[in-house]
Design a protein around this motif. Structure first.
Motif, PDB file in Angstrom:
ATOM      1  N   GLY A  56       6.749  25.697  18.934  1.00 26.17           N
ATOM      2  CA  GLY A  56       7.829  26.400  19.612  1.00 26.17           C
ATOM      3  C   GLY A  56       7.737  26.263  21.117  1.00 26.17           C
ATOM      4  O   GLY A  56       8.755  26.072  21.802  1.00 26.17           O
ATOM      5  N   ARG A  59       8.867  22.663  22.080  1.00 26.58           N
ATOM      6  CA  ARG A  59      10.310  22.458  21.962  1.00 26.58           C
ATOM      7  C   ARG A  59      11.088  23.264  23.001  1.00 26.58           C
ATOM      8  O   ARG A  59      12.178  22.866  23.415  1.00 26.58           O
ATOM      9  CB  ARG A  59      10.776  22.833  20.550  1.00 26.58           C
ATOM     10  CG  ARG A  59      10.270  21.890  19.466  1.00 26.58           C
ATOM     11  CD  ARG A  59      10.797  22.280  18.105  1.00 26.58           C
ATOM     12  NE  ARG A  59      12.246  22.196  18.033  1.00 26.58           N
ATOM     13  CZ  ARG A  59      12.938  21.092  17.771  1.00 26.58           C
ATOM     14  NH1 ARG A  59      12.296  19.944  17.584  1.00 26.58           N
ATOM     15  NH2 ARG A  59      14.254  21.107  17.705  1.00 26.58           N
ATOM     16  N   SER A  60      10.531  24.375  23.455  1.00 27.80           N
ATOM     17  CA  SER A  60      11.233  25.196  24.443  1.00 27.80           C
ATOM     18  C   SER A  60      11.306  24.530  25.812  1.00 27.80           C
ATOM     19  O   SER A  60      12.108  24.937  26.658  1.00 27.80           O
ATOM     20  CB  SER A  60      10.534  26.555  24.580  1.00 27.80           C
ATOM     21  OG  SER A  60       9.288  26.430  25.238  1.00 27.80           O
ATOM     22  N   ARG A  62      12.259  21.494  26.421  1.00 29.59           N
ATOM     23  CA  ARG A  62      13.305  20.467  26.527  1.00 29.59           C
ATOM     24  C   ARG A  62      14.327  20.866  27.590  1.00 29.59           C
ATOM     25  O   ARG A  62      14.625  22.026  27.787  1.00 29.59           O
ATOM     26  CB  ARG A  62      13.995  20.272  25.180  1.00 29.59           C
ATOM     27  CG  ARG A  62      13.117  19.595  24.139  1.00 29.59           C
ATOM     28  CD  ARG A  62      13.841  19.469  22.821  1.00 29.59           C
ATOM     29  NE  ARG A  62      14.096  20.786  22.233  1.00 29.59           N
ATOM     30  CZ  ARG A  62      14.912  20.975  21.195  1.00 29.59           C
ATOM     31  NH1 ARG A  62      15.562  19.959  20.663  1.00 29.59           N
ATOM     32  NH2 ARG A  62      15.078  22.193  20.716  1.00 29.59           N
ATOM     33  N   HIS A  68      23.503  22.897  25.002  1.00 32.82           N
ATOM     34  CA  HIS A  68      22.660  24.055  25.310  1.00 32.82           C
ATOM     35  C   HIS A  68      22.476  24.117  26.830  1.00 32.82           C
ATOM     36  O   HIS A  68      21.416  23.745  27.358  1.00 32.82           O
ATOM     37  CB  HIS A  68      21.301  23.952  24.610  1.00 32.82           C
ATOM     38  CG  HIS A  68      21.392  23.952  23.117  1.00 32.82           C
ATOM     39  ND1 HIS A  68      21.481  22.796  22.380  1.00 32.82           N
ATOM     40  CD2 HIS A  68      21.430  24.984  22.218  1.00 32.82           C
ATOM     41  CE1 HIS A  68      21.553  23.108  21.084  1.00 32.82           C
ATOM     42  NE2 HIS A  68      21.528  24.429  20.973  1.00 32.82           N
ATOM     43  N   TYR A  72      16.344  25.623  26.200  1.00 30.60           N
ATOM     44  CA  TYR A  72      15.812  25.932  24.863  1.00 30.60           C
ATOM     45  C   TYR A  72      14.700  26.980  24.902  1.00 30.60           C
ATOM     46  O   TYR A  72      13.857  27.038  24.011  1.00 30.60           O
ATOM     47  CB  TYR A  72      15.264  24.650  24.229  1.00 30.60           C
ATOM     48  CG  TYR A  72      16.331  23.633  23.893  1.00 30.60           C
ATOM     49  CD1 TYR A  72      16.879  23.553  22.620  1.00 30.60           C
ATOM     50  CD2 TYR A  72      16.799  22.750  24.862  1.00 30.60           C
ATOM     51  CE1 TYR A  72      17.852  22.621  22.310  1.00 30.60           C
ATOM     52  CE2 TYR A  72      17.781  21.816  24.559  1.00 30.60           C
ATOM     53  CZ  TYR A  72      18.302  21.751  23.287  1.00 30.60           C
ATOM     54  OH  TYR A  72      19.276  20.838  22.988  1.00 30.60           O
ATOM     55  N   ARG A  74      14.589  30.018  24.173  1.00 24.96           N
ATOM     56  CA  ARG A  74      14.498  30.949  23.041  1.00 24.96           C
ATOM     57  C   ARG A  74      13.866  30.324  21.799  1.00 24.96           C
ATOM     58  O   ARG A  74      13.688  31.009  20.786  1.00 24.96           O
ATOM     59  CB  ARG A  74      15.881  31.491  22.697  1.00 24.96           C
ATOM     60  CG  ARG A  74      16.408  32.467  23.722  1.00 24.96           C
ATOM     61  CD  ARG A  74      17.577  33.230  23.169  1.00 24.96           C
ATOM     62  NE  ARG A  74      18.172  34.106  24.152  1.00 24.96           N
ATOM     63  CZ  ARG A  74      19.210  34.888  23.923  1.00 24.96           C
ATOM     64  NH1 ARG A  74      19.781  34.896  22.735  1.00 24.96           N
ATOM     65  NH2 ARG A  74      19.698  35.665  24.865  1.00 24.96           N
ATOM     66  N   GLU A  75      13.557  29.031  21.849  1.00 22.06           N
ATOM     67  CA  GLU A  75      12.839  28.413  20.725  1.00 22.06           C
ATOM     68  C   GLU A  75      11.531  29.163  20.460  1.00 22.06           C
ATOM     69  O   GLU A  75      11.096  29.306  19.320  1.00 22.06           O
ATOM     70  CB  GLU A  75      12.538  26.942  21.034  1.00 22.06           C
ATOM     71  CG  GLU A  75      13.759  26.041  21.040  1.00 22.06           C
ATOM     72  CD  GLU A  75      13.896  25.241  19.772  1.00 22.06           C
ATOM     73  OE1 GLU A  75      13.228  25.576  18.767  1.00 22.06           O
ATOM     74  OE2 GLU A  75      14.680  24.270  19.785  1.00 22.06           O
ATOM     75  N   ARG A  76      10.904  29.646  21.530  1.00 24.86           N
ATOM     76  CA  ARG A  76       9.648  30.371  21.363  1.00 24.86           C
ATOM     77  C   ARG A  76       9.862  31.659  20.570  1.00 24.86           C
ATOM     78  O   ARG A  76       9.009  32.062  19.769  1.00 24.86           O
ATOM     79  CB  ARG A  76       9.028  30.670  22.730  1.00 24.86           C
ATOM     80  CG  ARG A  76       8.426  29.432  23.375  1.00 24.86           C
ATOM     81  CD  ARG A  76       8.124  29.634  24.840  1.00 24.86           C
ATOM     82  NE  ARG A  76       7.042  30.589  25.076  1.00 24.86           N
ATOM     83  CZ  ARG A  76       6.586  30.887  26.292  1.00 24.86           C
ATOM     84  NH1 ARG A  76       7.120  30.307  27.357  1.00 24.86           N
ATOM     85  NH2 ARG A  76       5.609  31.754  26.436  1.00 24.86           N
ATOM     86  N   PHE A  78      12.294  32.066  18.330  1.00 28.26           N
ATOM     87  CA  PHE A  78      12.618  31.668  16.959  1.00 28.26           C
ATOM     88  C   PHE A  78      11.354  31.384  16.155  1.00 28.26           C
ATOM     89  O   PHE A  78      11.190  31.876  15.030  1.00 28.26           O
ATOM     90  CB  PHE A  78      13.518  30.424  16.973  1.00 28.26           C
ATOM     91  CG  PHE A  78      13.697  29.808  15.611  1.00 28.26           C
ATOM     92  CD1 PHE A  78      14.527  30.396  14.672  1.00 28.26           C
ATOM     93  CD2 PHE A  78      13.025  28.647  15.268  1.00 28.26           C
ATOM     94  CE1 PHE A  78      14.680  29.838  13.406  1.00 28.26           C
ATOM     95  CE2 PHE A  78      13.174  28.085  14.012  1.00 28.26           C
ATOM     96  CZ  PHE A  78      14.010  28.682  13.086  1.00 28.26           C
ATOM     97  N   TYR A  79      10.437  30.604  16.726  1.00 33.87           N
ATOM     98  CA  TYR A  79       9.226  30.255  15.976  1.00 33.87           C
ATOM     99  C   TYR A  79       8.307  31.454  15.804  1.00 33.87           C
ATOM    100  O   TYR A  79       7.579  31.543  14.810  1.00 33.87           O
ATOM    101  CB  TYR A  79       8.500  29.093  16.665  1.00 33.87           C
ATOM    102  CG  TYR A  79       9.149  27.760  16.348  1.00 33.87           C
ATOM    103  CD1 TYR A  79       8.876  27.102  15.152  1.00 33.87           C
ATOM    104  CD2 TYR A  79      10.069  27.187  17.219  1.00 33.87           C
ATOM    105  CE1 TYR A  79       9.488  25.892  14.843  1.00 33.87           C
ATOM    106  CE2 TYR A  79      10.691  25.986  16.920  1.00 33.87           C
ATOM    107  CZ  TYR A  79      10.397  25.342  15.731  1.00 33.87           C
ATOM    108  OH  TYR A  79      11.020  24.159  15.421  1.00 33.87           O
ATOM    109  N   GLY A 252      14.550  33.060  27.962  1.00 31.70           N
ATOM    110  CA  GLY A 252      13.237  32.660  27.491  1.00 31.70           C
ATOM    111  C   GLY A 252      12.238  33.588  28.152  1.00 31.70           C
ATOM    112  O   GLY A 252      12.602  34.410  28.993  1.00 31.70           O
TER     113      GLY A 252
END
Length: 308
Positions: A56, A59-60, A62, A68, A72, A74-76, A78-79, A252
Motif C-alpha cells: 500500500g 502504490r500510494s 504513484r 486521479h 493515490y 489513500r491507497e494506504r 485501503f490496504y 493521504g
C-alpha cells in the motif's frame, strides 16, 4: 514511507512473524495442538498483512494523473482496511472454527515440550517486534495517550502493527494457557478453549481496525490543532480579515486538502486579492507542511443585524 508510516516497525514485524509462523507450524506437526495450528495461521496472516501495508505504501507514491488528480495517497488506507478484513476472515474465523472443533473432538497434546519451546521463542520474538513498534510510535505520539494515538493517527501503519503485535502477544499467552492446562489435566478440551480465546481476541482487534481504517478511507478532516494553525496562518495575512469557513480533508497521511472562504476588504483591487491569496497559501504551507492542495475563495464578510 514517511516517518509516520513506521517502515522499521513493519519490517521488524514481518521478519518476526515469518520466523514464528514456521516455528509454530513445526510445533503443531509434533504436538497436534490446535492452539499451535491457530497460532501458525495467525502469524502467517500477520505476515501477509505486513506485506500488504508495504504494498500500500509503494502504490500510494504513484504520481497523480487525469483519472486521479489528487494522487493515490489513500491507497494506504485501503490496504490497511484489507488487513482488518484478512485478520478477521483468516485469523479469527479459522481460530474460532478450530477451537469449536477441538472442544467437540478433543485429543491429548503430544510432545508438549515442542509447544512450550516454540511459544517461549515466539513470545521473545513478538516482544522485540512490539518494542520496535512502540519506539517508532513514541517518536510521533508525543504526549497523546495510546488510545487517542490509535484513534486519531492519520498514518494507519503504526496503529495496525501495534494492535497486531499486542494481539499476537496476548494470543501466545492464551495458547500457552491452553497447552499447559491440556497437559496438566490430561484433557484436550483446554487446548480447544485456548484456540477459541485466540479467535475471539483476533475478531475484536479486526473489528477495531476495520472501524478506524474505514473512517480514514471515507475521508477524515485534519485534527482541531491543525485547523487552528491554518486559521491562524490565514488571519495572520494582512489582506485576510477573517476566515468565514474552513474545510479540510486528508488525501493521504501526509497530504492535506484545505478549502476556505476568506473575507477581504471591500475596496481591495483584484491584484491585492490575488497577492493576499498567494501570501495566505505561503503562510499555510509554512505552518502546516502537509497542506499540499489549497483552495481559497475570497468574499466580503457580512454581519446580519437583528431587526426590531
Amino acid at each position: 514511507m514517511s516517518a509516520g508510516g513506521g517502515t522499521k516497525a513493519i519490517i521488524a514485524a514481518l521478519g518476526a512473524n515469518l520466523a514464528i509462523a514456521v516455528a509454530k507450524f513445526v510445533a503443531f506437526l509434533f504436538t497436534g495442538s490446535s492452539s499451535m495450528l491457530a497460532e501458525s495461521v495467525h502469524s502467517l496472516a500477520d505476515s501477509g498483512n505486513q506485506a500488504l501495508l508495504l504494498l500500500g505504501d509503494r502504490r500510494s507514491k504513484r504520481r497523480e494523473n487525469r483519472k486521479h488528480p489528487f494522487g493515490y495517497g489513500r491507497e494506504r488506507y485501503f490496504y490497511a482496511f484489507v488487513v482488518a478484513v484478512v485478520l478477521f476472515t483468516i485469523g479469527a474465523a479459522f481460530s474460532l472454527y478450530e477451537g469449536v472443533e477441538k472442544i467437540m473432538h478433543p485429543h491429548n497434546v503430544e510432545s508438549p515440550i515442542w509447544a512450550f519451546a516454540v511459544l517461549v521463542f515466539a513470545i521473545a520474538a513478538e516482544s522485540f517486534s512490539f518494542r520496535t513498534a512502540i519506539v517508532e510510535s513514541n517518536a510521533i505520539r508525543g504526549t497523546t495517550s495510546w488510545l487517542n494515538f490509535i484513534r486519531r493517527a492519520k498514518a494507519p501503519e503504526l496503529p495496525v502493527v501495534l494492535l497486531e503485535d499486542f494481539g499476537a502477544l496476548v494470543g501466545l499467552v492464551f495458547a500457552l494457557f491452553g497447552v499447559t492446562m491440556a497437559v496438566v489435566t490430561g484433557n484436550g478440551v483446554w487446548d480447544g478453549v485456548g484456540t477459541l480465546m485466540i479467535g475471539i481476541l483476533l475478531a475484536i482487534i479486526a473489528v477495531i481496525l476495520a472501524v478506524e481504517t474505514k473512517s480514514l478511507l471515507i475521508g477524515e478532516s485534519a485534527t482541531p490543532e491543525i485547523e487552528e494553525k491554518i486559521c491562524a496562518a490565514l488571519e495572520g495575512s494582512p489582506e485576510v480579515t477573517k476566515v468565514i469557513h474552513l474545510r479540510t480533508l486528508h488525501l493521504g497521511p501526509e497530504e492535506l486538502l484545505v478549502a476556505a472562504k476568506i473575507a477581504v476588504e471591500h475596496d481591495d483591487t483584484a491584484a491585492d486579492v490575488a497577492k493576499g491569496i498567494d501570501e495566505a497559501e505561503r503562510r499555510i504551507r509554512e505552518a502546516v507542511p502537509i497542506a499540499r492542495v489549497i483552495y481559497l475563495e475570497p468574499d466580503l464578510y457580512r454581519t446580519t443585524k437583528a431587526t426590531t
